[in-house]
Design a protein around this motif. Structure first.
Motif, short mmCIF file in Angstrom:
data_model
loop_
_atom_site.label_atom_id
_atom_site.label_comp_id
_atom_site.label_asym_id
_atom_site.label_seq_id
_atom_site.Cartn_x
_atom_site.Cartn_y
_atom_site.Cartn_z
N THR A 103 45.10 51.71 39.77
CA THR A 103 44.93 52.47 41.00
C THR A 103 46.27 52.77 41.66
O THR A 103 46.57 53.91 42.03
CB THR A 103 44.04 51.69 41.99
OG1 THR A 103 42.73 51.55 41.43
CG2 THR A 103 43.95 52.39 43.34
N ARG A 104 47.09 51.76 41.81
CA ARG A 104 48.33 51.93 42.56
C ARG A 104 49.38 52.71 41.76
O ARG A 104 50.16 53.47 42.35
CB ARG A 104 48.85 50.57 43.00
CG ARG A 104 47.90 49.99 44.06
CD ARG A 104 48.30 48.66 44.62
NE ARG A 104 47.43 48.34 45.75
CZ ARG A 104 47.36 47.15 46.33
NH1 ARG A 104 48.12 46.16 45.89
NH2 ARG A 104 46.54 46.94 47.35
N SER A 105 49.38 52.57 40.46
CA SER A 105 50.30 53.35 39.64
C SER A 105 49.94 54.83 39.69
O SER A 105 50.81 55.70 39.85
CB SER A 105 50.29 52.85 38.19
OG SER A 105 50.79 51.53 38.12
N LEU A 163 43.36 47.39 39.70
CA LEU A 163 44.24 47.47 40.86
C LEU A 163 45.60 48.06 40.48
O LEU A 163 46.11 48.96 41.15
CB LEU A 163 44.42 46.08 41.49
CG LEU A 163 45.37 46.03 42.69
CD1 LEU A 163 44.84 46.91 43.82
CD2 LEU A 163 45.55 44.60 43.17
N GLY A 164 46.19 47.55 39.39
CA GLY A 164 47.46 48.10 38.93
C GLY A 164 47.33 49.55 38.54
O GLY A 164 48.23 50.37 38.80
N THR A 168 44.40 61.62 45.82
CA THR A 168 44.34 60.22 46.22
C THR A 168 43.62 59.41 45.15
O THR A 168 42.72 59.90 44.48
CB THR A 168 43.63 60.04 47.57
OG1 THR A 168 42.25 60.40 47.43
CG2 THR A 168 44.28 60.89 48.65
N ASN A 177 41.94 55.55 44.81
CA ASN A 177 41.57 54.32 45.50
C ASN A 177 40.57 53.51 44.68
O ASN A 177 40.07 53.97 43.65
CB ASN A 177 40.98 54.66 46.87
CG ASN A 177 42.00 55.23 47.82
OD1 ASN A 177 42.91 54.55 48.27
ND2 ASN A 177 41.88 56.53 48.12
N ALA A 211 48.26 56.28 42.03
CA ALA A 211 48.50 56.77 43.39
C ALA A 211 49.94 57.27 43.52
O ALA A 211 50.20 58.31 44.14
CB ALA A 211 48.23 55.66 44.40
N TRP A 212 50.88 56.55 42.93
CA TRP A 212 52.28 56.99 42.93
C TRP A 212 52.46 58.26 42.11
O TRP A 212 53.15 59.20 42.52
CB TRP A 212 53.18 55.89 42.37
CG TRP A 212 53.59 54.86 43.38
CD1 TRP A 212 53.19 53.56 43.44
CD2 TRP A 212 54.50 55.05 44.47
NE1 TRP A 212 53.79 52.92 44.50
CE2 TRP A 212 54.60 53.81 45.15
CE3 TRP A 212 55.23 56.14 44.93
CZ2 TRP A 212 55.40 53.65 46.27
CZ3 TRP A 212 56.04 55.97 46.05
CH2 TRP A 212 56.12 54.74 46.71
N THR A 261 45.43 56.17 50.14
CA THR A 261 45.59 56.15 48.69
C THR A 261 46.21 54.82 48.27
O THR A 261 46.92 54.18 49.06
CB THR A 261 46.44 57.34 48.19
OG1 THR A 261 46.28 57.49 46.77
CG2 THR A 261 47.92 57.16 48.51
N GLY A 262 45.91 54.40 47.06
CA GLY A 262 46.40 53.11 46.57
C GLY A 262 45.72 51.92 47.20
O GLY A 262 46.18 50.79 47.10
N ALA A 263 44.58 52.16 47.86
CA ALA A 263 43.90 51.10 48.59
C ALA A 263 42.85 50.40 47.74
O ALA A 263 42.23 51.02 46.87
CB ALA A 263 43.24 51.66 49.84
#
Length: 234
Positions: free
Chosen positions: A151-153, A148-149, A164, A166, A155-156, A220-222
């Protein structure tokens, strides 16, 4: 338009269903496998995602066959179950090296060409156990929650280049990986699932394909759950 799709751990289970879904849509699909044989009808690449050179070679082989990777599905994963007080260090680190570090390694490799093309799709295959936790799976849960971390990093980091990133979080899916689940534990998990059943690899594949398509261009980041409602809100 046919895209180049690379799926790690694509020779069975969820990975194979994902490969078939993309192939049916007309994409050019390469699948990696650490053991066994490549599935019939697919371009198979032997790859151990824990080995940096093996990972680099796999990406190069996919690019040589189909062109730059436009869609990556990081699905390769292992389990080494055991209660924490008796779990060996190597059983913990091996799972993290495959499920988390290996996923990052593959994403880093393919992101370079995606940045140049200003387009790309990266999908990580996690697990609801990364958020619920599970007895005897501290290593597996840690590796899957770590996605999860990641993915979201990413995504930024990659969003400005129209890439994207996800993650899907399957619940109890009928694959070889859950064959070791006891009947008691299976009943507990199904009882915690509002749909009151296990899922199929095909149901996961459809969500992955959506996230890689134009219809999800603003997603994105989902972290998208595919678990019949188990662990909802996690």
């Amino acid at each position: 338009m046919s895209r180049t799709v690379l799926i790690t751990g694509g020779n069975r289970g969820i990975g194979l269903s994902i490969a078939r879904a993309f192939a049916e849509a007309g994409d050019k699909v390469a699948v990696t496998h650490r053991t066994g044989e490549a599935p019939e009808g697919f371009f198979g690449i032997h790859c151990d995602v824990t080995d940096p050179e093996s990972a680099r070679r796999a990406v190069k082989e996919a690019e040589a066959r189909f062109g730059p990777v436009e869609v990556l599905v990081a699905n390769a994963g292992i389990t080494r179950d055991g209660l924490a007080p008796t779990l060996r260090d190597e059983d913990f680190t091996d799972v993290l090296q495959t499920n988390l570090v290996g996923a990052f390694r593959m994403a880093r490799l393919v992101s370079r060409s995606m940045i140049g093309a200003k387009w790309g799709r990266i999908v990580f295959v996690s697990s609801v156990m990364g958020f619920l936790g599970s007895p005897g799976q501290s290593n597996y849960a840690a590796s899957k929650s770590g996605l999860l971390g990641l993915t979201r990093s990413l995504a930024w980091e990659l969003g400005a280049r129209n890439i994207t990133v996800n993650m899907v979080t399957p619940g109890l899916i009928e694959t070889d990986m859950i064959r070791g689940v006891t009947d008691k534990r299976r009943e507990q998990l199904v009882a915690q699932t509002p749909l009151r059943r296990t899922g199929t690899p095909q149901e996961v594949a459809e969500v992955v394909r959506f996230l890689a398509g134009d219809g999800a261009s603003y997603v994105t980041g989902a972290a998208v759950p595919v678990g019949g409602g188990v662990g909802m809100g996690q």
